[in-house]
Design a protein around this motif. Structure first.
Motif, PDB file in Angstrom:
ATOM      1  N   MET A  85       0.996  -1.097  -0.838  1.00  0.00           N
ATOM      2  CA  MET A  85       0.237  -0.354  -0.110  1.00  0.00           C
ATOM      3  C   MET A  85       1.330   1.490  -0.366  1.00  0.00           C
ATOM      4  O   MET A  85       1.646   1.757   0.801  1.00  0.00           O
ATOM      5  CB  MET A  85      -0.658   0.018   1.117  1.00  0.00           C
ATOM      6  CG  MET A  85      -2.051   1.307   1.446  1.00  0.00           C
ATOM      7  SD  MET A  85      -3.438   0.909   2.435  1.00  0.00           S
ATOM      8  CE  MET A  85      -3.829  -0.607   2.184  1.00  0.00           C
ATOM      9  N   ALA A  86       0.913   1.840  -0.831  1.00  0.00           N
ATOM     10  CA  ALA A  86       1.703   3.300  -1.176  1.00  0.00           C
ATOM     11  C   ALA A  86       1.306   4.381  -1.124  1.00  0.00           C
ATOM     12  O   ALA A  86       1.692   5.515  -1.548  1.00  0.00           O
ATOM     13  CB  ALA A  86       2.651   2.948  -2.179  1.00  0.00           C
ATOM     14  N   THR A  87      -0.292   4.444  -0.959  1.00  0.00           N
ATOM     15  CA  THR A  87      -1.101   5.830  -1.644  1.00  0.00           C
ATOM     16  C   THR A  87      -2.335   6.064  -0.834  1.00  0.00           C
ATOM     17  O   THR A  87      -2.408   5.213   0.035  1.00  0.00           O
ATOM     18  CB  THR A  87      -1.184   5.896  -3.152  1.00  0.00           C
ATOM     19  OG1 THR A  87      -2.725   5.247  -3.188  1.00  0.00           O
ATOM     20  CG2 THR A  87      -0.373   5.939  -4.069  1.00  0.00           C
ATOM     21  N   TRP A  88      -2.650   7.505  -0.572  1.00  0.00           N
ATOM     22  CA  TRP A  88      -3.323   8.013   0.132  1.00  0.00           C
ATOM     23  C   TRP A  88      -4.966   6.607  -0.240  1.00  0.00           C
ATOM     24  O   TRP A  88      -5.905   6.405   0.914  1.00  0.00           O
ATOM     25  CB  TRP A  88      -3.671   9.020   0.741  1.00  0.00           C
ATOM     26  CG  TRP A  88      -5.348   9.612   0.939  1.00  0.00           C
ATOM     27  CD1 TRP A  88      -5.711   9.662   0.441  1.00  0.00           C
ATOM     28  CD2 TRP A  88      -5.183   9.373   2.528  1.00  0.00           C
ATOM     29  NE1 TRP A  88      -6.940  10.557   1.466  1.00  0.00           N
ATOM     30  CE2 TRP A  88      -6.532   9.974   3.212  1.00  0.00           C
ATOM     31  CE3 TRP A  88      -4.428   8.812   2.937  1.00  0.00           C
ATOM     32  CZ2 TRP A  88      -6.995  10.331   4.027  1.00  0.00           C
ATOM     33  CZ3 TRP A  88      -5.310   8.988   5.024  1.00  0.00           C
ATOM     34  CH2 TRP A  88      -6.401   9.642   5.315  1.00  0.00           C
ATOM     35  N   GLU A  89      -4.894   6.547  -1.258  1.00  0.00           N
ATOM     36  CA  GLU A  89      -6.053   6.243  -2.385  1.00  0.00           C
ATOM     37  C   GLU A  89      -6.753   5.280  -2.045  1.00  0.00           C
ATOM     38  O   GLU A  89      -7.327   4.451  -1.763  1.00  0.00           O
ATOM     39  CB  GLU A  89      -6.378   6.567  -3.798  1.00  0.00           C
ATOM     40  CG  GLU A  89      -5.983   8.153  -4.168  1.00  0.00           C
ATOM     41  CD  GLU A  89      -5.435   9.329  -3.891  1.00  0.00           C
ATOM     42  OE1 GLU A  89      -3.856   8.687  -3.128  1.00  0.00           O
ATOM     43  OE2 GLU A  89      -5.150  10.239  -4.019  1.00  0.00           O
ATOM     44  N   ASP A  90      -4.823   4.266  -2.203  1.00  0.00           N
ATOM     45  CA  ASP A  90      -5.147   2.569  -1.890  1.00  0.00           C
ATOM     46  C   ASP A  90      -5.567   2.594  -0.219  1.00  0.00           C
ATOM     47  O   ASP A  90      -6.306   1.595   0.246  1.00  0.00           O
ATOM     48  CB  ASP A  90      -3.767   2.817  -1.642  1.00  0.00           C
ATOM     49  CG  ASP A  90      -3.272   2.107  -3.297  1.00  0.00           C
ATOM     50  OD1 ASP A  90      -4.343   2.214  -3.801  1.00  0.00           O
ATOM     51  OD2 ASP A  90      -1.856   2.200  -3.614  1.00  0.00           O
ATOM     52  N   LEU A  91      -4.400   3.537   0.743  1.00  0.00           N
ATOM     53  CA  LEU A  91      -5.715   2.830   2.523  1.00  0.00           C
ATOM     54  C   LEU A  91      -6.485   3.449   2.287  1.00  0.00           C
ATOM     55  O   LEU A  91      -7.520   2.424   3.264  1.00  0.00           O
ATOM     56  CB  LEU A  91      -4.219   4.402   2.931  1.00  0.00           C
ATOM     57  CG  LEU A  91      -5.062   3.690   4.370  1.00  0.00           C
ATOM     58  CD1 LEU A  91      -4.629   2.732   5.037  1.00  0.00           C
ATOM     59  CD2 LEU A  91      -4.353   4.792   5.518  1.00  0.00           C
ATOM     60  N   VAL A  92      -7.161   4.391   1.469  1.00  0.00           N
ATOM     61  CA  VAL A  92      -8.942   4.695   1.905  1.00  0.00           C
ATOM     62  C   VAL A  92      -9.583   4.193   1.735  1.00  0.00           C
ATOM     63  O   VAL A  92     -10.476   3.497   1.993  1.00  0.00           O
ATOM     64  CB  VAL A  92      -9.106   6.393   1.437  1.00  0.00           C
ATOM     65  CG1 VAL A  92     -11.215   6.157   0.951  1.00  0.00           C
ATOM     66  CG2 VAL A  92      -8.406   7.365   1.888  1.00  0.00           C
ATOM     67  N   GLU A  93      -8.977   3.026   0.171  1.00  0.00           N
ATOM     68  CA  GLU A  93      -9.828   2.327  -0.715  1.00  0.00           C
ATOM     69  C   GLU A  93      -9.894   0.606   0.572  1.00  0.00           C
ATOM     70  O   GLU A  93     -11.298  -0.104   1.134  1.00  0.00           O
ATOM     71  CB  GLU A  93      -9.919   1.381  -1.932  1.00  0.00           C
ATOM     72  CG  GLU A  93     -10.101   0.501  -2.083  1.00  0.00           C
ATOM     73  CD  GLU A  93      -9.262   0.152  -3.478  1.00  0.00           C
ATOM     74  OE1 GLU A  93      -9.273  -1.152  -4.119  1.00  0.00           O
ATOM     75  OE2 GLU A  93      -8.897   0.829  -4.192  1.00  0.00           O
ATOM     76  N   PHE A  94      -8.755   0.771   1.136  1.00  0.00           N
ATOM     77  CA  PHE A  94      -9.064  -0.811   2.499  1.00  0.00           C
ATOM     78  C   PHE A  94      -9.490  -0.086   3.772  1.00  0.00           C
ATOM     79  O   PHE A  94     -10.796  -1.072   3.635  1.00  0.00           O
ATOM     80  CB  PHE A  94      -7.666  -1.169   2.245  1.00  0.00           C
ATOM     81  CG  PHE A  94      -7.349  -1.997   4.011  1.00  0.00           C
ATOM     82  CD1 PHE A  94      -7.261  -3.117   3.470  1.00  0.00           C
ATOM     83  CD2 PHE A  94      -7.147  -1.103   5.583  1.00  0.00           C
ATOM     84  CE1 PHE A  94      -7.478  -3.855   4.567  1.00  0.00           C
ATOM     85  CE2 PHE A  94      -7.310  -1.937   6.207  1.00  0.00           C
ATOM     86  CZ  PHE A  94      -6.904  -3.181   6.218  1.00  0.00           C
ATOM     87  N   ILE A  95      -9.937   0.705   3.733  1.00  0.00           N
ATOM     88  CA  ILE A  95     -10.213   1.286   4.873  1.00  0.00           C
ATOM     89  C   ILE A  95     -11.549   1.186   5.009  1.00  0.00           C
ATOM     90  O   ILE A  95     -12.889   1.077   5.470  1.00  0.00           O
ATOM     91  CB  ILE A  95     -10.480   2.632   5.252  1.00  0.00           C
ATOM     92  CG1 ILE A  95      -8.605   2.670   6.286  1.00  0.00           C
ATOM     93  CG2 ILE A  95     -11.189   3.513   6.509  1.00  0.00           C
ATOM     94  CD1 ILE A  95      -8.389   4.435   6.533  1.00  0.00           C
ATOM     95  N   GLN A  96     -12.330   1.949   3.607  1.00  0.00           N
ATOM     96  CA  GLN A  96     -14.026   1.484   3.334  1.00  0.00           C
ATOM     97  C   GLN A  96     -14.376  -0.213   3.445  1.00  0.00           C
ATOM     98  O   GLN A  96     -15.342  -0.122   3.392  1.00  0.00           O
ATOM     99  CB  GLN A  96     -14.036   2.449   2.338  1.00  0.00           C
ATOM    100  CG  GLN A  96     -13.980   4.050   2.173  1.00  0.00           C
ATOM    101  CD  GLN A  96     -13.806   4.654   1.019  1.00  0.00           C
ATOM    102  OE1 GLN A  96     -13.929   4.135  -0.198  1.00  0.00           O
ATOM    103  NE2 GLN A  96     -14.857   5.374   0.798  1.00  0.00           N
ATOM    104  N   GLY A  97     -13.263  -0.625   2.817  1.00  0.00           N
ATOM    105  CA  GLY A  97     -14.149  -2.161   3.110  1.00  0.00           C
ATOM    106  C   GLY A  97     -13.547  -3.410   4.394  1.00  0.00           C
ATOM    107  O   GLY A  97     -14.249  -4.213   4.333  1.00  0.00           O
TER     108      GLY A  97
END
Length: 131
Positions: free
Chosen positions: A1-13
C-alpha cells in the motif's frame, strides 16, 4: 500500500466509515462481541511538501477535565504505539506512519492498539466511553 487512495479503499472495505473528506476519513472502530466503539480519525499529512504520511488519532476527553500529569504518566506506562497531544479542547492519542511502502499490518495494528488504549484511558480518567 503506497498511496492515500489505496489506504482509503482498504479502510472503506474493512471499517464502518462515519465521515470522509479528501484528506481525512473517520471510522467507528468496533470490538467483536463487545458493545464498545471508538471513533478513529485517519488523516493524510504532508511532510516537507513531498512526503506523504498518515496520522491515526482519536479524542479521549476534554483537557480541562483531567489531571494531565497523571494522564501522561499512565500513557507512558501503558501504551506502546501512540503519543498524546492537546488539539483544540481535546486530549487526543495519535500515531503517524509514512505512506510510502506501508504494509497493511503497520496500519491495522497501531489502529487497534490506539483504539484500545483510548477506550481504557477514557474509562479511567473521564469515567466512560464518550468518543
Amino acid at each position: 500500500m503506497a498511496t492515500w487512495e489505496d489506504l482509503v479503499e482498504f479502510i472503506q472495505g474493512e471499517y464502518r466509515v462515519v465521515a470522509k473528506t479528501q484528506d481525512e476519513i473517520r471510522v467507528e472502530f468496533e470490538w467483536e462481541d463487545e458493545d464498545r466503539t471508538q471513533v478513529m480519525i485517519i488523516a493524510r499529512e504532508e511532510l516537507d511538501r513531498k512526503y506523504e504520511w498518515v496520522q491515526i488519532l482519536t479524542p479521549i476527553g476534554l483537557a480541562k477535565d483531567v489531571n494531565l500529569h497523571l494522564l501522561l504518566e499512565s500513557i507512558g506506562h501503558t501504551t506502546i504505539a501512540c503519543g498524546a497531544a492537546i488539539m483544540g479542547d481535546h486530549v487526543v492519542l495519535r500515531h503517524a506512519l509514512p505512506l510510502e511502502n506501508l504494509d497493511i499490518n503497520e496500519f491495522t495494528d497501531p489502529l487497534a492498539l490506539i483504539a484500545g488504549a483510548a477506550d481504557n484511558l477514557e474509562a479511567e480518567f473521564w469515567g466512560g466511553d464518550n468518543y
